[in-house]
Design an enzyme around this catalytic site. Structure first.
Site, short mmCIF file in Angstrom:
data_model
loop_
_atom_site.label_atom_id
_atom_site.label_comp_id
_atom_site.label_asym_id
_atom_site.label_seq_id
_atom_site.Cartn_x
_atom_site.Cartn_y
_atom_site.Cartn_z
NE ARG A 166 -1.75 -2.03 2.95
CZ ARG A 166 -1.84 -3.31 2.63
NH1 ARG A 166 -2.84 -3.74 1.92
NH2 ARG A 166 -0.93 -4.18 3.03
CB THR A 167 3.52 2.52 2.23
OG1 THR A 167 2.78 2.12 3.38
CG2 THR A 167 4.19 3.86 2.50
CE LYS B 230 27.49 -2.13 -5.91
NZ LYS B 230 27.62 -1.15 -7.01
NE ARG C 100 7.19 0.66 4.70
CZ ARG C 100 5.96 0.15 4.74
NH1 ARG C 100 5.75 -1.10 4.38
NH2 ARG C 100 4.95 0.89 5.11
CG HIS D 2 3.81 3.93 8.68
ND1 HIS D 2 3.87 4.76 7.58
CD2 HIS D 2 3.38 2.73 8.22
CE1 HIS D 2 3.49 4.08 6.51
NE2 HIS D 2 3.18 2.85 6.86
C1 NCD Z 1 1.85 -1.15 8.18
C2 NCD Z 1 3.35 -1.01 8.29
O1 NCD Z 1 4.08 -1.22 7.33
O2 NCD Z 1 3.77 -0.61 9.38
N1 NCD Z 1 1.45 -1.34 6.86
C3 NCD Z 1 1.13 -0.24 6.10
O3 NCD Z 1 1.97 0.56 5.78
N2 NCD Z 1 -0.16 -0.08 5.78
C4 NCD Z 1 1.25 -2.12 9.10
C5 NCD Z 1 1.80 -3.51 9.18
O4 NCD Z 1 2.68 -3.90 8.43
O5 NCD Z 1 1.29 -4.25 10.03
#
Ligand code: NCD
Length: 310
Positions: A58-59, A88, A109, A137
Site C-alpha cells: 500500500r505505502t 555494498k 521505508r 509511520h
Molecule cells: C503497516 C506497516 O508497514 O507498518 N502497513 C502499512 O503501511 N499499511 C502495518 C503492518 O505492516 O502491520
C-alpha cells in the site's frame, strides 16, 4: 499561515494541530479532484524517488499513484536492501547526498528506526518516512486521522481503542500521540508482553485525556468509537515461539461488534492476518479498505505540500 514547503516528514508528532488540519483539508480537495477525474499537473516536471528497504504494498503503490495523479514522475528501488548500493555498504547519509540530484522528494521505508532521519541528514530535498522499523509511520497516521474524520465527522472527543501489537507496531506509535494531542481518549489493548513502549505512553499522558491499558478487547469495544486493529508484527519477534504464543489473541468478528458501542468503526492499516474476521467486511462500519484508499489523496497532499506547490 501553514507552510510545509521544504519540510521533512519524519514523525507524526512533529505537526501542530493547525498543520494537521491543513494537510487533511488539502487531502480533501485532492479527493474531490480524484472523484471528478480532474487531470492535475501540480507536480509536472518533478520526480519522486521511492526507496524501499522493507516489504510494502500500500505505502509504495499509493505514493507512486499519488505522484502519477499529480502529473509527476517516479523513480523507484523496491528491494533496496539487496538491489541498491546498501548491499555494498553505502550509508543512508551518502544515499541522501546523491539522491537529491535524482529527485525532488524522496520516500524511504527501512527496517531500522531512525533511518529516515539519517537519510534526511544527507539530503537537502524533503524526505518522507514511509516506516522506519518499529519507530514511526507518519503518513499512515495522517491517513488514519483523515479516515476517522471522514467516518466519524470529528477528530476530537472520541474514544479510540488501539488493539494488538502495540510494542512493535509503528502505525500506533505514530497515531496515538496525535490522537491524544487532538483530545481523544485512548484504550490500549494488548497482551502484557506487547504493551505500548513507555516513551510513547508517557507522551500520551502529557495530554488531558484518558489513557487506559487493558488486555480485555470485549470491554474496550463496549466503550470505543473506533477499533484500530493491528497485526502481530511477526517479522519483529526474535523468537518465533513468542509469536506463536500471542498470534490469534484478538479477533474482531461480528459477535464482538454486536456487543460493541453502536456505530463503532473498525480500522486496520493492513495487511491483516487473522485479527479481523472476513465476515466483518460486510459490516458498514468496516472502514479498512476505505482507509487504504485514503492513502492516495493524503499522500497527494503531503507530496504537494512539502514540494511547496500548493
Ligand atoms: C503497516 C506497516 O508497514 O507498518 N502497513 C502499512 O503501511 N499499511 C502495518 C503492518 O505492516 O502491520
Amino acid at each position: 499561515m501553514v507552510d510545509l514547503g521544504g519540510r521533512d516528514v519524519l514523525r507524526a508528532d512533529q505537526f501542530t494541530t493547525d498543520e494537521i488540519d491543513h494537510i487533511l483539508n488539502t487531502a480533501e480537495r485532492f479527493a474531490d479532484h480524484l472523484r471528478n477525474k480532474d487531470r492535475l499537473n501540480t507536480m509536472a516536471g518533478r520526480v519522486l524517488a521511492t526507496l524501499f528497504y522493507e516489504p510494502s504494498t500500500r505505502t509504495r503503490l499509493s505514493f507512486e499513484s499519488a505522484m502519477a495523479r499529480l502529473g509527476g514522475e517516479v523513480v523507484s528501488v523496491a528491494s533496496a536492501m539487496t538491489t541498491s548500493s546498501a548491499a555494498k555498504g553505502e550509508t543512508l547519509h551518502d544515499t541522501g547526498k546523491m539522491i537529491e540530484s535524482y529527485a525532488d522528494v524522496v520516500v524511504i521505508r527501512h527496517p531500522l528506526e531512525g533511518s529516515a532521519e539519517e537519510l534526511a541528514g544527507g539530503a537537502s530535498i524533503p524526505v518522507i518516512n514511509g516506516g522506519d522499523g518499529t519507530g514511526q509511520h507518519p503518513t499512515q497516521a495522517l491517513l488514519d486521522l483523515y479516515t476517522i474524520r471522514q467516518e466519524r465527522g470529528t477528530l476530537s472527543g472520541l474514544t479510540v481503542a488501539l488493539i494488538g501489537d502495540l510494542k512493535n507496531g509503528r502505525t500506533v506509535h505514530s497515531l496515538a500521540p496525535v490522537l491524544a494531542l487532538l483530545g481523544n481518549n485512548l484504550t490500549l489493548v494488548s497482551p502484557r508482553s506487547l504493551a505500548m513502549p513507555d516513551k510513547v505512553s508517557d507522551a500520551l499522558r502529557a495530554h488531558p485525556v484518558n489513557v487506559v491499558e487493558t488486555e480485555n478487547l470485549a470491554e474496550a469495544a463496549a466503550d470505543s468509537d473506533v477499533l484500530y486493529v493491528t497485526r502481530m508484527q511477526k517479522e519483529r519477534f526474535e523468537d518465533p515461539a513468542d509469536y506463536e504464543a500471542v498470534k490469534g489473541t484478538y479477533v474482531v468478528d461480528l459477535a464482538l461488534i454486536e456487543k460493541a458501542k453502536p456505530g463503532v468503526i473498525v480500522m486496520h492499516p493492513l495487511p491483516r492476518v487473522d485479527e479481523i474476521a472476513k465476515e466483518v467486511d460486510t459490516y458498514e462500519g468496516a472502514a479498512y479498505f476505505r482507509q487504504a484508499g485514503n492513502g492516495v489523496p493524503v499522500r497527494m497532499a503531503l507530496i504537494s505540500l512539502v514540494a511547496g506547490v500548493v
